[in-house]
Design an enzyme around this catalytic site. Structure first.
Site, PDB file in Angstrom:
ATOM      1  N   HIS A 173      -2.600   6.967   3.677  1.00  0.00           N
ATOM      2  CA  HIS A 173      -2.778   5.704   3.887  1.00  0.00           C
ATOM      3  C   HIS A 173      -4.186   5.511   4.523  1.00  0.00           C
ATOM      4  CE1 HIS A 173      -1.790   1.480   5.645  1.00  0.00           C
ATOM      5  NE2 HIS A 173      -1.748   1.461   4.628  1.00  0.00           N
ATOM      6  N   SER A 200       0.707  -1.177   0.111  1.00  0.00           N
ATOM      7  CA  SER A 200       0.309  -0.061  -0.078  1.00  0.00           C
ATOM      8  C   SER A 200       0.913   1.124  -0.050  1.00  0.00           C
ATOM      9  CB  SER A 200      -0.892  -0.207   1.490  1.00  0.00           C
ATOM     10  OG  SER A 200      -1.729   1.053   1.290  1.00  0.00           O
TER      11      SER A 200
END
Length: 196
Positions: free
Chosen positions: A38, A12
């Protein structure tokens, strides 16, 4: 003890950095910006967040030296994964001109005193109340969310001169506020902090 990063989290962050160049940010600012982005999958935070690297360095040292962490709601506490927090919302009561969130901030200040890190991700009135206290915070992560009072309370935080992480828009919330604190928790302690 080092934190083990899951492969999904690693991927990610790799994808985040492929879409947004964060290399120009100083180390702790970069950590905060990336972890907030994030947590929300929202690249706009790169331009929306307001931080000061010097404030973050001092707050990082205070946090790792054991300064208390106060949160406005249990949802923020739930997102802070490696540290005990103080949340007094369940003990608070609303009164004339005082929300439960604001009263909880008063109660928390009575418990922890000056020098804490304050993480506010839900209630603008909690942030407004904190600004009336002589809390001498190590850092205020002021990221309440909403269309009523959120942007204004964060503007007041920036105008106060207190060490802070905030953002300009109405967005924010428990997850991003916890993420900002986690960024400081997860960032390694530098040799200069250990010897200062």
């Amino acid at each position: 003890m080092n934190r083990v990063v899951h492969p999904i989290e690693q991927e990610s962050f790799r994808r985040l950095r492929a879409r947004l160049d964060t290399s120009h940010f100083p180390p702790l600012t970069r950590a905060v910006v990336e972890r907030v982005i994030h947590s929300a999958a929202d690249l706009e935070y790169a331009a929306d967040l307001v931080t000061d690297e010097g404030d973050l360095v001092k707050a990082h040292a205070a946090l790792h030296a054991g300064a208390p962490v106060v949160v406005d709601v249990e949802m923020v506490a739930a997102g802070i994964t490696r540290r005990e927090t103080v949340c007094r919302l369940k003990d608070a009561e609303a009164g004339p001109g005082l929300t439960r969130s604001a009263h909880a901030i008063r109660l928390a200040y009575e418990e922890v005193g000056p020098g804490a890190l304050w993480v506010i991700g839900c209630a603008p009135t909690a942030l407004e109340e904190l600004l009336t206290l002589d809390a001498s915070p190590a850092l205020v992560i002021g990221l309440p969310v909403g269309f009523v009072g959120a942007a204004e309370s964060k503007e007041a935080l920036r105008a106060s001169g207190l060490p802070a992480v905030s953002n300009v828009s109405e967005k924010g919330g428990s997850a991003v506020a916890a993420a900002a604190l986690n960024a400081l928790l997860y960032h390694p302690i530098s040799h200069s902090e250990e010897t200062s």
